[in-house]
Write an enzyme that holds these catalytic residues in place. Structure first.
Site, PDB file in Angstrom:
ATOM      1  N   ASP A  98      -6.221  -1.716  -3.455  1.00 50.78           N
ATOM      2  CA  ASP A  98      -6.257  -0.443  -2.753  1.00 50.78           C
ATOM      3  C   ASP A  98      -7.351   0.403  -3.387  1.00 50.78           C
ATOM      4  O   ASP A  98      -7.415   0.511  -4.613  1.00 50.78           O
ATOM      5  CB  ASP A  98      -4.899   0.258  -2.876  1.00 50.78           C
ATOM      6  CG  ASP A  98      -4.496   0.945  -1.600  1.00 50.78           C
ATOM      7  OD1 ASP A  98      -5.294   1.749  -1.097  1.00 50.78           O
ATOM      8  OD2 ASP A  98      -3.377   0.690  -1.111  1.00 50.78           O
ATOM      9  N   ASP A 206      -8.226   3.600   1.309  1.00 49.43           N
ATOM     10  CA  ASP A 206      -7.311   4.698   1.614  1.00 49.43           C
ATOM     11  C   ASP A 206      -8.030   5.854   2.321  1.00 49.43           C
ATOM     12  O   ASP A 206      -9.071   6.312   1.843  1.00 49.43           O
ATOM     13  CB  ASP A 206      -6.742   5.188   0.273  1.00 49.43           C
ATOM     14  CG  ASP A 206      -5.557   6.106   0.431  1.00 49.43           C
ATOM     15  OD1 ASP A 206      -4.503   5.648   0.871  1.00 49.43           O
ATOM     16  OD2 ASP A 206      -5.687   7.302   0.086  1.00 49.43           O
ATOM     17  N   GLU A 265      -8.456   2.376   6.092  1.00 50.95           N
ATOM     18  CA  GLU A 265      -7.373   3.160   6.697  1.00 50.95           C
ATOM     19  C   GLU A 265      -7.988   4.415   7.296  1.00 50.95           C
ATOM     20  O   GLU A 265      -8.643   5.184   6.589  1.00 50.95           O
ATOM     21  CB  GLU A 265      -6.328   3.550   5.639  1.00 50.95           C
ATOM     22  CG  GLU A 265      -5.114   4.206   6.279  1.00 50.95           C
ATOM     23  CD  GLU A 265      -4.390   5.216   5.392  1.00 50.95           C
ATOM     24  OE1 GLU A 265      -3.217   5.500   5.654  1.00 50.95           O
ATOM     25  OE2 GLU A 265      -5.007   5.738   4.437  1.00 50.95           O
ATOM     26  N   HIS A 337       3.667   1.108   3.738  1.00 50.24           N
ATOM     27  CA  HIS A 337       4.458   1.971   2.843  1.00 50.24           C
ATOM     28  C   HIS A 337       4.564   3.404   3.339  1.00 50.24           C
ATOM     29  O   HIS A 337       5.211   4.220   2.700  1.00 50.24           O
ATOM     30  CB  HIS A 337       3.844   1.930   1.443  1.00 50.24           C
ATOM     31  CG  HIS A 337       2.449   2.507   1.438  1.00 50.24           C
ATOM     32  ND1 HIS A 337       1.391   1.896   2.082  1.00 50.24           N
ATOM     33  CD2 HIS A 337       1.949   3.644   0.912  1.00 50.24           C
ATOM     34  CE1 HIS A 337       0.311   2.638   1.941  1.00 50.24           C
ATOM     35  NE2 HIS A 337       0.626   3.712   1.232  1.00 50.24           N
ATOM     36  N   ASP A 338       3.883   3.737   4.442  1.00 47.51           N
ATOM     37  CA  ASP A 338       3.934   5.099   4.989  1.00 47.51           C
ATOM     38  C   ASP A 338       4.741   5.185   6.279  1.00 47.51           C
ATOM     39  O   ASP A 338       4.872   6.275   6.848  1.00 47.51           O
ATOM     40  CB  ASP A 338       2.513   5.602   5.298  1.00 47.51           C
ATOM     41  CG  ASP A 338       1.639   5.717   4.068  1.00 47.51           C
ATOM     42  OD1 ASP A 338       2.175   5.998   2.976  1.00 47.51           O
ATOM     43  OD2 ASP A 338       0.419   5.524   4.193  1.00 47.51           O
TER      44      ASP A 338
HETATM   45  C1  GLC Z   1      -2.842   7.122   2.526  1.00 52.82           C
HETATM   46  C2  GLC Z   1      -1.770   6.325   1.809  1.00 52.82           C
HETATM   47  C3  GLC Z   1      -0.626   7.229   1.519  1.00 52.82           C
HETATM   48  C4  GLC Z   1      -1.111   8.321   0.601  1.00 52.82           C
HETATM   49  C5  GLC Z   1      -2.297   9.062   1.199  1.00 52.82           C
HETATM   50  C6  GLC Z   1      -3.002   9.853   0.157  1.00 52.82           C
HETATM   51  O1  GLC Z   1      -2.450   7.557   3.768  1.00 52.82           O
HETATM   52  O2  GLC Z   1      -1.416   5.219   2.574  1.00 52.82           O
HETATM   53  O3  GLC Z   1       0.462   6.558   0.944  1.00 52.82           O
HETATM   54  O4  GLC Z   1      -0.075   9.229   0.372  1.00 52.82           O
HETATM   55  O5  GLC Z   1      -3.266   8.185   1.724  1.00 52.82           O
HETATM   56  O6  GLC Z   1      -3.613   9.003  -0.781  1.00 52.82           O
END
Ligand code: GLC
Length: 566
Positions: A98, A206, A265, A337-338
């Site tokens: 990540d 991320d 992402e 995980h979100d």
């Molecule tokens: C992304 C991650 C999430 C995190 C956010 C800030 O969306 O997947 O878990 O809280 O970024 O890093």
């Protein structure tokens, strides 16, 4: 050009904190992962994506990094990481890290320097701004813009040491890095190269479409009933995003002999933008995580639950399939995980239909064109957790949004809790359910977040023994992708777009056509498709119930047929 290897791959996401705890401190760790690699190899996945394991104050469970080139002692050390990587490679799998570089932790030495004085050489590595014109620094409402942060409260934190504010789109312990500064970019590329030289196989990036901001930082629109403005127009797919990602590609990935994977992402990314991001000729990223389909049941009011309309889900995913059909590539996911657990969200997690609906959802997703991602526990049909009160949650997003909604915006605590129970991120973060023992085989200590009480039924040990389990069905789906080129390359055609009960499509590659139908209801439903008789007689490759007659599907049944034309 040869088709890249990741077109045929399936990725498995590990959230290390909740996967397996080898040392009994209640928190998962690298040795715990190493001990369970055979579970993943038997499932057949090709790539593991590891959520952050770097040193971190753990304000956002590791998405707040204080050292990009080490391992947090909670998870182990670099030697343990090298062992894990070797174990992954020995099983013929790859491992991607990540990459969290929209922001660092406020405890990163870069930020410590940056905040120390206005003339520190790293001052400009973050977004520092004075108070709003004519306002007293630190006074309520004096923030440089009206933006809200993702985890509640304003997106700016006042720092009395220098009398200025720093920007944090997430928590106040996650200051945003200033990608306008070439030294920041250089430092990030150096760090990425260091990991690739160590042997990792790529990165999941991320919120990577937030790194370029409109440097004028204008106020954003304020929605009724919400305490802060929405600044996203200034940072989602910002003005220099393509330039930055191309530069990263050139400085880090281009010309390396390894087979690598990059996935960005990108909340709020549009299809047109995604075409640019994933066009191989542009050298940016291999694929993106778009959010349209996981926002399908979101409405104007963030604290109201909107039920799924299957026709909306099909329209969204169908658009993405069509949009990236000729160039670019899709990633496919229900879970991470979100997100809440998909069987609880779009399926039926009751004992009667949990297994069958989890299988149907897997079949529909994995038969789309793109690279599927499986989130830990999805292959067991793990469900949302029974959170009783706000005290049961650990997630900074749930806790922060609860305070803003209840204390600042006057929402009823029960309404907010109802939504958090259904959609909160902790649903995905309860410990992995390995067996029926007291803490589900996750830890011998006290788990950092309670295990789901249903682990006595829903667990890996039971699933591996049961040939009809979600696990074995996912194993077959993954094997099918590896064996049948139509699953990887076939053209996608949506059928029955107006049907609220069935999700149906074909995939055609050469002389092979696959028909996929998923029943999204607890009733038997007949599929009224053209050519039904021919499909009835076709080879049934995979289903999760008895073979249908007259294309009448059982509740939550999925079918995958194959026809070869000659
Ligand atoms: C992304 C991650 C999430 C995190 C956010 C800030 O969306 O997947 O878990 O809280 O970024 O890093």
């Amino acid at each position: 050009m040869q088709n890249p290897w990741w077109h045929r791959a399936v990725v498995y996401q590990i959230y290390p904190r909740s996967f397996a705890d080898a040392d009994g401190d209640g928190m998962g760790d690298l040795r715990g992962i190493s001990a369970h690699l055979d579970h993943l190899a038997c499932l057949g996945v090709d790539v593991i994506w590891l959520s952050p394991v770097y040193p971190s104050p753990q304000d956002d469970n590791g998405y707040d990094i204080s050292d990009y080139q080490d391992i947090d002692p909670v998870f182990g050390d670099l030697a343990g990481f090298d062992e894990l990587l070797a174990g992954v490679h020995a099983r013929g799998m790859k491992l991607i890290m990540d990459l969290v570089v929209n922001h660092s932790s406020d405890e990163h030495p870069w930020f410590a320097e940056s905040r120390s004085s206005k003339d520190n050489p790293k001052r400009d590595w973050y977004w520092w701004r004075p108070a709003r014109d004519g306002m007293e620094p630190g006074a309520p409402g004096a923030e440089p813009t009206n933006w809200g942060a993702a985890f509640g409260g304003p997106a700016w934190e006042y720092d009395p040491a220098t009398g200025e504010y720093y920007l944090h789109l997430f928590s106040r312990k996650q200051p945003d890095l200033n990608w306008e500064n070439p030294e920041v970019r250089e430092a990030v590329y150096t760090m990425m190269n260091w990991w690739l030289d160590r042997g990792v196989d790529g990165f999941r990036m991320d919120v990577i479409n937030y790194i370029s901001k409109d440097t004028t930082l204008p106020d954003g629109p304020v929605r009724p009933g919400i305490a802060y403005g929405d600044g996203s127009a200034s940072y989602m797919n910002g003005p220099r995003i393509h330039e930055f990602l191309h530069e990263m590609h050139e400085r880090v990935f281009a010309g390396r002999p390894q087979e690598l994977l990059t996935v960005g992402e990108m909340p709020g990314v549009t299809i047109d933008e995604a075409k640019l991001f994933t066009d191989p000729a542009r050298g940016e990223v291999d694929m993106v995580f778009q959010f349209d389909h996981v926002w399908v049941d979101r409405g104007a009011d963030p604290w109201q639950l909107y039920p799924l309309r299957l026709t909306d889900l099909k329209a969204i995913l169908g658009r993405w399939q069509a949009g990236l059909a000729d160039n670019g590539w899709n990633s496919l996911y229900w879970n991470n995980h979100d997100q809440p657990r998909v069987v609880s969200r779009f399926g039926d997690d009751s004992p009667q239909y949990r297994v069958r609906s989890a299988q149907m959802l897997g079949a529909v997703l994995h038969l789309h064109r793109g690279t599927p991602y499986v989130y830990q526990g999805e292959e067991l049909g793990m469900t949302n957790a029974p959170f009783a009160t706000i005290a049961d949650f650990r997630d900074i997003e749930a806790l922060g949004q609860y305070v803003q909604a209840v204390d600042q915006e006057g929402r009823s605590p029960e309404d907010v809790l109802t939504v958090l129970r259904a959609r909160g991120r902790d649903n995905a973060r309860t410990p992995m359910q390995w067996d029926a023992s007291p803490h589900a085989g996750f830890t011998t200590g006290t788990p950092w977040l309670a295990v789901n009480p249903n682990h006595t039924q829903v667990n890996a040990e039971a699933a591996v023994k049961d040939p009809d389990s979600v696990y074995h069905f996912y194993r077959k789906l993954i094997a099918l992708r590896h064996e049948e080129p139509a699953v990887v390359y076939g053209d996608f055609t949506m059928l029955l777009p107006h049907d609220e009960r069935l999700y149906a499509f074909t995939r055609t590659h050469g002389d092979t056509t696959l028909l996929v139908i998923g029943n999204f209801t607890g009733e038997t439903v007949r599929a009224e498709i053209d050519d039904a008789a021919a499909w009835e007689a076709a080879e049934l490759l995979l289903t999760n119930a008895a073979a249908p007659e007259d294309l009448v599907l059982q509740p939550w049944q999925a079918v995958i047929y194959r026809r070869i034309s000659r």
